[in-house]
Design an enzyme around this catalytic site. Sequence first.
Site, PDB file in Angstrom:
ATOM      1  N   CYS A 101       0.495   2.746  -0.357  1.00 33.19           N
ATOM      2  CA  CYS A 101       0.795   3.831   0.576  1.00 33.19           C
ATOM      3  C   CYS A 101       2.293   4.144   0.667  1.00 33.19           C
ATOM      4  O   CYS A 101       2.854   4.775  -0.218  1.00 33.19           O
ATOM      5  CB  CYS A 101       0.198   3.515   1.940  1.00 33.19           C
ATOM      6  SG  CYS A 101      -0.023   4.973   2.988  1.00 33.19           S
TER       7      CYS A 101
ATOM      8  N   HIS B 200      -5.869   1.051   1.339  1.00 31.05           N
ATOM      9  CA  HIS B 200      -5.711  -0.065   2.267  1.00 31.05           C
ATOM     10  C   HIS B 200      -7.018  -0.871   2.230  1.00 31.05           C
ATOM     11  O   HIS B 200      -7.811  -0.776   1.307  1.00 31.05           O
ATOM     12  CB  HIS B 200      -5.459   0.461   3.681  1.00 31.05           C
ATOM     13  CG  HIS B 200      -4.218   1.273   3.823  1.00 31.05           C
ATOM     14  ND1 HIS B 200      -2.967   0.725   3.872  1.00 31.05           N
ATOM     15  CD2 HIS B 200      -4.034   2.625   3.940  1.00 31.05           C
ATOM     16  CE1 HIS B 200      -2.055   1.677   4.026  1.00 31.05           C
ATOM     17  NE2 HIS B 200      -2.675   2.837   4.063  1.00 31.05           N
TER      18      HIS B 200
END
Length: 242
Positions: free
Chosen positions: A97, A194
């Site tokens: 990310c 994630h």
Amino acid sequence: MVDAGKELVIVSLYPREMNMYGDQGNVIALQRRIRLQGYQPKTVVVNPGDPLPADADIFLGGGGQDSGQLKVAADLQLKSEVLRGLADDGVPMLMICGLYQLFGHRFLTVGGDDMRGIGVLDVETRGGDTRMIGNIVLESDEFGEIIGYENHSGNTVLGDGCEPFGRVKQGAGNNPDDGHEGARFKNVIGTYLHGALLPKNPAVSDFLIATAAKRKYGEFEPREIDDSVIAAARQSARNRPR
């Protein structure tokens, strides 16, 4: 049995600022997997102002809020030459990310901040108004099916200097348009997944371990590991609605 004489050094980049949605779980999962593969893990935490260790074998980094990224972006510039050299030399890295974005050329936020990246990955990111959130499934020629969870509003576009981490089967990925997720340059992986990613994707962990072991010790002999519990967790995650 773990061979105490064979150590693999994990560098956890900026866990204080970049640990969104359980990304620090990747460190824990990789430590365990390294032991199962017969090596001794050692973890070095690097926060802003800390030096990079000279004996790093694997780098892991996570996501964070834009405010945390601003602090990290400045420190990354001080380490950019070393990190680019290690990436060129084949050191395995997994960036999630926010650090995926900062390992690219730049990240232009919705608020107008223009964060310069370090250019390990040939990608650019612009903040968008639409949040891409939910369970995501990718297909990869190297890793098979990859399962994770995305939550980002950055729209990332790949240049010619890297390939996608995977093809989107369910979810959004880098952006709503091209069907790609993440980026790959040599042994560097950047991704929005994630979850944490590694506990549900042992093939990616084994890639990081095998690459590091071959670089350091000249060989890697994989062990037979019972992944039945992981398989059940993957099936459960795969079946969840987005």
